[in-house]
Design a protein around this motif. Structure first.
Motif, PDB file in Angstrom:
ATOM      1  N   TYR A 256      62.538 -86.784  40.596  1.00 17.25           N
ATOM      2  CA  TYR A 256      61.561 -86.278  41.556  1.00 17.25           C
ATOM      3  C   TYR A 256      60.123 -86.482  41.081  1.00 17.25           C
ATOM      4  O   TYR A 256      59.863 -86.743  39.907  1.00 17.25           O
ATOM      5  N   TYR A 257      59.196 -86.348  42.019  1.00 23.72           N
ATOM      6  CA  TYR A 257      57.761 -86.413  41.735  1.00 23.72           C
ATOM      7  C   TYR A 257      57.170 -85.010  41.726  1.00 23.72           C
ATOM      8  O   TYR A 257      56.207 -84.718  42.408  1.00 23.72           O
ATOM      9  N   GLY A 258      57.781 -84.124  40.956  1.00 23.44           N
ATOM     10  CA  GLY A 258      57.351 -82.736  40.921  1.00 23.44           C
ATOM     11  C   GLY A 258      57.962 -81.955  42.067  1.00 23.44           C
ATOM     12  O   GLY A 258      58.940 -82.370  42.697  1.00 23.44           O
ATOM     13  N   GLY A 259      57.388 -80.792  42.364  1.00 20.89           N
ATOM     14  CA  GLY A 259      57.914 -79.949  43.435  1.00 20.89           C
ATOM     15  C   GLY A 259      57.361 -78.547  43.347  1.00 20.89           C
ATOM     16  O   GLY A 259      56.321 -78.304  42.726  1.00 20.89           O
ATOM     17  N   ILE A 260      58.067 -77.606  43.972  1.00 13.98           N
ATOM     18  CA  ILE A 260      57.669 -76.198  43.907  1.00 13.98           C
ATOM     19  C   ILE A 260      58.877 -75.357  43.508  1.00 13.98           C
ATOM     20  O   ILE A 260      60.022 -75.695  43.805  1.00 13.98           O
TER      21      ILE A 260
ATOM     22  N   VAL B 103      55.380 -68.551  44.303  1.00  9.47           N
ATOM     23  CA  VAL B 103      55.567 -69.996  44.344  1.00  9.47           C
ATOM     24  C   VAL B 103      54.785 -70.647  43.201  1.00  9.47           C
ATOM     25  O   VAL B 103      53.592 -70.381  43.030  1.00  9.47           O
ATOM     26  N   HIS B 104      55.461 -71.487  42.422  1.00 10.43           N
ATOM     27  CA  HIS B 104      54.812 -72.238  41.356  1.00 10.43           C
ATOM     28  C   HIS B 104      54.807 -73.712  41.730  1.00 10.43           C
ATOM     29  O   HIS B 104      55.836 -74.263  42.143  1.00 10.43           O
ATOM     30  N   VAL B 105      53.689 -74.369  41.578  1.00 15.36           N
ATOM     31  CA  VAL B 105      53.607 -75.813  41.730  1.00 15.36           C
ATOM     32  C   VAL B 105      54.018 -76.452  40.400  1.00 15.36           C
ATOM     33  O   VAL B 105      53.488 -76.093  39.342  1.00 15.36           O
ATOM     34  N   VAL B 106      54.967 -77.380  40.468  1.00 16.53           N
ATOM     35  CA  VAL B 106      55.515 -78.013  39.267  1.00 16.53           C
ATOM     36  C   VAL B 106      55.213 -79.508  39.340  1.00 16.53           C
ATOM     37  O   VAL B 106      55.671 -80.199  40.251  1.00 16.53           O
ATOM     38  N   THR B 107      54.440 -80.018  38.410  1.00 22.81           N
ATOM     39  CA  THR B 107      54.121 -81.440  38.395  1.00 22.81           C
ATOM     40  C   THR B 107      55.301 -82.246  37.863  1.00 22.81           C
ATOM     41  O   THR B 107      56.244 -81.697  37.276  1.00 22.81           O
ATOM     42  N   ARG B 108      55.218 -83.563  38.043  1.00 22.72           N
ATOM     43  CA  ARG B 108      56.293 -84.409  37.547  1.00 22.72           C
ATOM     44  C   ARG B 108      56.413 -84.313  36.027  1.00 22.72           C
ATOM     45  O   ARG B 108      57.516 -84.347  35.473  1.00 22.72           O
ATOM     46  N   ALA B 109      55.284 -84.159  35.360  1.00 26.21           N
ATOM     47  CA  ALA B 109      55.311 -84.045  33.903  1.00 26.21           C
ATOM     48  C   ALA B 109      55.994 -82.769  33.443  1.00 26.21           C
ATOM     49  O   ALA B 109      56.502 -82.695  32.322  1.00 26.21           O
ATOM     50  N   GLU B 110      56.025 -81.758  34.317  1.00 24.44           N
ATOM     51  CA  GLU B 110      56.598 -80.459  33.948  1.00 24.44           C
ATOM     52  C   GLU B 110      58.027 -80.266  34.444  1.00 24.44           C
ATOM     53  O   GLU B 110      58.702 -79.308  34.045  1.00 24.44           O
TER      54      GLU B 110
END
Length: 461
Positions: free
Chosen positions: A198-202, A181-188
């Motif tokens: 979206y406001y990021g995600g996984i 699982v990778h945490v993905v920020t909104r900037a990414e």
């Protein structure tokens, strides 16, 4: 590079179009528009009117992934097997889904685990993971033509609060199922979805998708190779106990059967009240776009990933297996509506996520019925001598394939216990008892929750 590609497409959109929510039908629908699943173009449903056998060891009601998997396993073990479907073989929910495949995220990312002991939860998670492994192994070992692609799945956060919740759920998913699982920020996130929606995600690496109708066709070919016979337009009208056996009354005649398996999921109907009171059929709608212009898919979904989000009435979307079209699903209304009307609404929702798709036309629109249960868990077992495997809860591709094999082995006496999904009571579903009221009310409540969260998003913008 990806952001630049996306911006170039966005900049080409006429300003007047950007304020529209839905386009005129002449611009929205392709000349070849069809009210049928995109999947059927490559592998259409099948009519099979061969004569019914007078007697079999096992009669299976329902020709979806579960029924076909059970048929192949039982026939492989030497049983004579007949599969009965009320319509064409392959026209039901299995070939109307989005074709996303995963392991235990439905348990970790929903409240299905409430009230479940830690010990049973561990085994439910283990079996969910096993179902994904079983699917991959079956496709590889039997050389099934299914277009299985493990490209990963991104779960998008609809609000900043949802992002924190997804982060916690990702930790649980990693711990319980062992996925990456990778945490993905909104900037990414633009490298995932090419969107600021979206406001990021996984991101879960090990998840993927397949071609629903090709996989179904491969499963029915496998069932036949193992010795099962498949019969369309053979609606089961009554199941009658005759001593130690059953008489199955169908629209095409009667069959004497040693055992009966009900594997009808969202198409269970009112045949057996025990099951119809426990399964709620919920309509799920999808559209497919025409082939996208060169470079646009690379801008919107460069990794060809499966995508869904954290809303109650979630968006779920993916590329077609050949990477040329976008497939998009959601519930368009709190009430059940026609596919053409749904297509207009779904297109507008899709454009919320990807404005660059505003002028892309729709070629297909369809709906299918998902089987929801009161506790959000699938159930397998036996009731009054009739075996069952029901309740995909929107996660059926791998799980129902696996449970079909499990219940077949149980009814043949090859496995002593049916596993974690065969434990505990099969609770009543209020929706299953009053679906004409419960589904619209539940959908309306979900829509209200999403609207409230949408106001939160608006305040943050």
């Amino acid at each position: 590079m990806t952001a630049a590609l996306l911006d170039s497409f966005l900049n080409r959109l006429p300003t007047s179009h950007s304020k529209r929510t839905m386009r005129a039908d002449t611009l929205l629908f392709h000349d070849d528009f069809r009210l049928a699943p995109y999947w059927w173009d490559a592998a259409p449903p099948e009519t099979s009117r061969v004569a019914l056998p007078p007697s079999v060891d096992l009669a299976i009601v329902g020709s979806g992934y579960c029924g076909l998997s059970a048929a192949a396993e039982a026939a492989r073990q030497g049983a004579s097997v007949v599969v009965l479907d009320a319509a064409e073989i392959g026209s039901g929910g299995s070939t109307r889904s989005g074709g996303m495949v995963s392991s235990g995220q439905k348990l970790a990312l929903t409240d299905a685990i409430r009230g479940v002991s830690a010990e049973r939860l561990g085994r439910l998670m283990a079996e969910s993971t096993a179902s994904f492994d079983y699917l991959k192994r079956l496709i590889a070992d039997e050389t099934l033509d299914a277009d299985l692609q493990i490209t990963g799945r991104f779960f998008g956060a609809f609000t900043p609060g949802h992002f924190e919740r997804l982060r916690r759920q990702g930790d649980l998913l990693r711990e319980k199922t062992g996925v990456t699982v990778h945490v993905v920020t909104r900037a990414e996130q633009r490298v995932m979805v090419g969107s600021d929606y979206y406001y990021g995600g996984i991101l879960v690496d090990e998840y993927g998708g397949l071609h629903t109708a090709k996989y179904h066709r491969a499963l029915r070919e496998l069932a036949r190779r193992c010795g099962a016979s498949l019969h369309s337009h053979a609606a089961v009208e009554r199941i009658e106990r005759t001593g130690a056996r059953f008489r199955v009354h169908t629209a095409r005649g009667k069959i004497d059967a040693g055992q009966v398996l009900v594997a009808t999921n969202g198409y269970t109907g009112r045949l057996l009240p025990f099951f119809s009171r426990r399964v709620l059929p919920v309509a799920s709608y999808q559209i497919a776009t025409e082939p996208l212009p060169p470079g646009l898919m690379e801008a919107l979904n460069p990794g060809r990933r499966m995508i869904s989000d954290s809303k109650r009435n979630l968006f779920y979307t993916r590329p077609s297996p050949d990477g040329t079209r976008m497939l998009f699903g959601s519930r368009p209304s709190f009430r059940e509506i026609g596919e053409r009307e749904a297509a207009r609404i779904l297109h507008a929702k899709m454009v919320q996520l990807w404005p660059a798709l505003r002028d892309v036309r729709i070629t297909h629109a369809w709906k299918g019925y998902v089987a929801m249960t009161g506790d959000k868990l699938a159930h397998i077992g036996e009731r009054d001598g009739v075996f069952y495997a029901l309740g995909c809860n929107g996660n059926g591709v791998a799980l129902m394939t696996y449970l079909g094999q499990r219940i077949a082995r149980t009814l043949l006496g090859l496995d002593a216990v049916p596993g974690a999904f065969g434990e505990g009571p099969f609770p009543l579903s209020p929706g299953g008892m009053a679906s004409t009221l419960i589904v619209p009310v539940g959908a309306a409540l979900y829509q209200l929750d999403d609207c409230w969260n949408g106001r939160v998003r608006g305040a943050l913008s």
